[in-house]
Design a protein around this motif. Structure first.
Motif, short mmCIF file in Angstrom:
data_model
loop_
_atom_site.label_atom_id
_atom_site.label_comp_id
_atom_site.label_asym_id
_atom_site.label_seq_id
_atom_site.Cartn_x
_atom_site.Cartn_y
_atom_site.Cartn_z
N VAL A 90 -16.24 17.76 -7.45
CA VAL A 90 -17.18 17.60 -8.55
C VAL A 90 -17.95 18.90 -8.75
N VAL A 91 -18.04 19.35 -9.98
CA VAL A 91 -18.82 20.55 -10.34
C VAL A 91 -19.98 20.11 -11.22
N ARG A 92 -21.18 20.61 -10.91
CA ARG A 92 -22.38 20.21 -11.65
C ARG A 92 -22.87 21.36 -12.54
N LEU A 93 -22.97 21.06 -13.83
CA LEU A 93 -23.57 22.02 -14.75
C LEU A 93 -25.08 21.99 -14.60
N PRO A 94 -25.79 23.06 -14.97
CA PRO A 94 -27.24 23.07 -14.86
C PRO A 94 -27.88 21.90 -15.60
N SER A 95 -29.02 21.47 -15.11
CA SER A 95 -29.71 20.32 -15.69
C SER A 95 -29.97 20.52 -17.17
N PRO A 96 -29.73 19.48 -17.99
CA PRO A 96 -30.05 19.58 -19.42
C PRO A 96 -31.51 19.29 -19.73
N ASP A 97 -32.33 19.12 -18.70
CA ASP A 97 -33.76 18.85 -18.88
C ASP A 97 -34.48 20.18 -19.09
N GLY B 210 -8.49 21.04 -21.75
CA GLY B 210 -7.61 19.95 -21.39
C GLY B 210 -8.25 18.80 -20.64
N ALA B 211 -9.58 18.78 -20.55
CA ALA B 211 -10.26 17.71 -19.83
C ALA B 211 -10.49 16.51 -20.75
N VAL B 212 -10.47 15.33 -20.17
CA VAL B 212 -10.80 14.10 -20.88
C VAL B 212 -12.33 13.97 -20.90
N VAL B 213 -12.89 13.73 -22.07
CA VAL B 213 -14.35 13.63 -22.23
C VAL B 213 -14.76 12.17 -22.13
N ILE B 214 -15.60 11.86 -21.13
CA ILE B 214 -16.02 10.49 -20.85
C ILE B 214 -17.51 10.35 -21.11
N ALA B 215 -17.87 9.40 -21.96
CA ALA B 215 -19.28 9.11 -22.24
C ALA B 215 -19.71 7.91 -21.41
N ASP B 216 -20.70 8.10 -20.56
CA ASP B 216 -21.29 7.01 -19.79
C ASP B 216 -22.38 6.37 -20.65
N PHE C 9 -7.19 10.34 -15.17
CA PHE C 9 -6.24 10.93 -14.24
C PHE C 9 -4.80 10.52 -14.57
N SER C 10 -4.62 9.31 -15.11
CA SER C 10 -3.27 8.89 -15.52
C SER C 10 -2.75 9.78 -16.64
N ALA C 11 -3.68 10.25 -17.49
CA ALA C 11 -3.27 11.04 -18.66
C ALA C 11 -3.03 12.50 -18.33
N VAL C 12 -3.93 13.11 -17.54
CA VAL C 12 -3.86 14.56 -17.32
C VAL C 12 -3.67 14.94 -15.86
N GLY C 13 -3.63 13.95 -14.97
CA GLY C 13 -3.47 14.22 -13.55
C GLY C 13 -4.81 14.32 -12.85
N PRO C 14 -4.87 13.97 -11.56
CA PRO C 14 -6.12 14.09 -10.82
C PRO C 14 -6.58 15.54 -10.74
N GLY C 15 -7.86 15.76 -10.84
CA GLY C 15 -8.40 17.12 -10.77
C GLY C 15 -9.90 17.09 -10.62
N THR C 16 -10.52 18.22 -10.88
CA THR C 16 -11.97 18.36 -10.77
C THR C 16 -12.66 17.57 -11.88
N VAL C 17 -13.85 17.07 -11.55
CA VAL C 17 -14.68 16.37 -12.53
C VAL C 17 -15.97 17.17 -12.72
N LYS D 127 -7.03 22.07 -12.19
CA LYS D 127 -7.94 22.23 -13.31
C LYS D 127 -8.93 21.06 -13.38
N VAL D 128 -9.83 21.14 -14.34
CA VAL D 128 -10.78 20.06 -14.59
C VAL D 128 -10.07 18.96 -15.36
N SER D 129 -10.15 17.74 -14.84
CA SER D 129 -9.50 16.60 -15.50
C SER D 129 -10.46 15.81 -16.38
N ALA D 130 -11.76 15.84 -16.06
CA ALA D 130 -12.70 15.03 -16.83
C ALA D 130 -14.07 15.68 -16.87
N PHE D 131 -14.71 15.55 -18.00
CA PHE D 131 -16.13 15.90 -18.16
C PHE D 131 -16.86 14.61 -18.52
N ILE D 132 -17.87 14.27 -17.71
CA ILE D 132 -18.62 13.03 -17.89
C ILE D 132 -20.06 13.37 -18.25
#
Length: 443
Positions: free
Chosen positions: A162-169, A243-249, A120-128, A209-214
């Motif tokens: 928060v927006v949820r993509l369909p399950s990857p299972d 423009g979203a920051v990609v975060i790997a958990d 959020f510091s880099a691209v601003g607060p937004g949807t995840v 916009k979307v700020s991060a994809f986790i």
């Protein structure tokens, strides 16, 4: 066994989800010993933390590193902290191929919150954006990212969109009538349709916009699900293009749990931010590390003072991290050794599937993690049976509310072949008892 919740103990703790709970008094190697003397093989590795098994020498080494600095104000620096940060940064940057910076935090949930602060510091607060089936913690903020509504019943940061993509299972995919070998065109389209006028989610060119994809490279709590590599690459590319920051958990998968040092290496994606935790301290201290590629965590982007916590830089936790990093540095080829562990897990689970075809529908191992898929929602019952099915030894495995048909197995990475045999023997006994119970109308 503790059979009732003690009068002085808070009842909401996960410990008390079961009616009978072993009370442990010591541990060594891959085994825990209860107060009644019964030994349990831990095929769950203390929530996946004890990659090196239960090793008291790590605590001795850690004490030697921090005994001259027993505590430190949170606004002060130490050579111990700087040394740990430098070693951690190298672990990330070597594999990602880009320089970065490391911020420390406490547990995994706190690390995920720090990753969002940096994004959020880099691209601003937004949807995840996250996947269905995700688990990123149970704090007020991270409960919003995790899938189960149960995590948000008492505390949630409802202002976070928060927006949820369909399950990857593939076994639960809405785009296929039956499990497929890989994701189809429809799956990729569903994961990359956001950022359009009709999707309801803004991307590049939108004010909100979307700020991060986790993402998790393996969804542990969702039943040890590995997203299809092509699907994950498409989701990452789409997020970055918008423009979203990609975060790997990598809290669970980091440090060779799934073979390579980082789980995201299995699919070939390169994140902007990585959160690691469990295997960094072998379960002996609360510590997470958040790596961010330059300049995301640089002072011109991530303003000094943006984050602080009393216990982030305590010498004890840093001493443990240094001692565990010493262990990792001394392991000649962990990726190859963990792949051999995967082969050993696969052989034994396939034998169990063949021996119990009415109970086990599928199994898979990747590195030091595996899933045993049952034919019904019997995982909680099987998990309980594993504690008592064998008169000689108990077995600890995992199951979750999000995947009641899956037994999660992730033992210490140093588990021996003989201990894998013991695991399979207890599981075989427990499956037999489960089958008898189901035939009699139980479970």
């Amino acid at each position: 066994m503790t059979t009732a919740i003690p009068r002085f103990a808070g009842a909401g703790n996960l410990i008390y989800r079961a009616e009978q709970v072993p009370r442990f008094v010591r541990a060594e190697g891959s085994y825990l010993e209860a107060a009644d003397g019964r030994r349990y093989l831990d095929a769950e590795a203390a929530n996946g933390t004890v990659a090196w098994g239960y090793d008291k020498q790590i605590l001795r080494d850690a004490l030697a590193y921090c005994e001259d600095l027993p505590a430190l104000p949170s606004f002060c620096e130490s050579d111990l902290r700087l040394g740990v940060l430098q070693r951690l940064e190298r672990l990330f940057s070597e594999d990602i191929g880009a320089p970065g910076r490391v911020e420390l935090d406490l547990g995994g949930a706190q690390g995920m919150e720090t990753a969002l602060r940096i994004a959020f510091s880099a691209v601003g607060p937004g949807t995840v954006v996250v996947f269905e089936g995700a688990f990123h913690g149970r704090s007020g903020v991270t409960s919003m990212l995790s899938s189960s509504p149960r995590y948000r019943e008492l505390l949630a940061a409802w202002g976070l969109e928060v927006v949820r993509l369909p399950s990857p299972d593939c076994g639960r995919c809405p785009h296929a009538a039956a499990p497929a070998a890989a994701c189809a065109t429809g799956c990729v389209a569903a994961a990359t349709r956001w950022a359009s006028e009709v999707s309801g989610v803004g991307g590049a060119g939108f004010a909100r916009k979307v700020s991060a994809f986790i993402f998790e490279s393996v969804q542990n709590v969702s039943g040890m699900v590995e997203p299809d590599a092509a699907l994950l690459r498409a989701a990452v590319d789409h997020a970055r293009a918008n423009g979203a920051v990609v975060i790997a958990d990598e809290i669970f998968t980091g440090m060779h749990r799934t073979g390579p040092r980082w789980g995201f290496q299995r699919s070939g994606v390169t994140p902007d931010v990585v959160v690691a935790s469990k295997a960094l301290t072998n379960g002996a201290a609360a510590l997470s590390a958040v790596w961010a590629r330059e300049p995301l965590a640089a002072p011109q982007t991530y303003r000094p003072g943006s984050h602080s916590s009393t216990y982030i830089g305590i010498p004890h936790a840093l001493g443990v991290a240094r001692a565990v990093l010493d262990r990792w540095d001394g392991w000649a080829d962990p990726a190859a050794d963990v792949e051999r562990l995967a082969a050993g897990l696969t052989d034994r689970l396939k034998q169990l599937q063949a021996a119990h075809p009415g109970l086990v529908s599928d199994c898979r191992a990747f590195g030091g993690a595996a899933r045993l898929v049952l034919t019904g929602d019997h995982a909680p019952a099987l998990r309980r049976l594993c504690l008592s099915a064998d008169p000689r030894i108990g077995l600890i495995v995992a199951s979750t509310g999000m995947a009641p048909d899956v037994i999660n197995i992730h033992p210490p990475l140093v588990i021996t072949e003989r201990e894998l045999d013991v695991m399979a023997e207890v599981l075989d006994r427990a499956l037999t008892l489960l089958g008898e119970s189901l035939a009699g109308g139980g479970a």
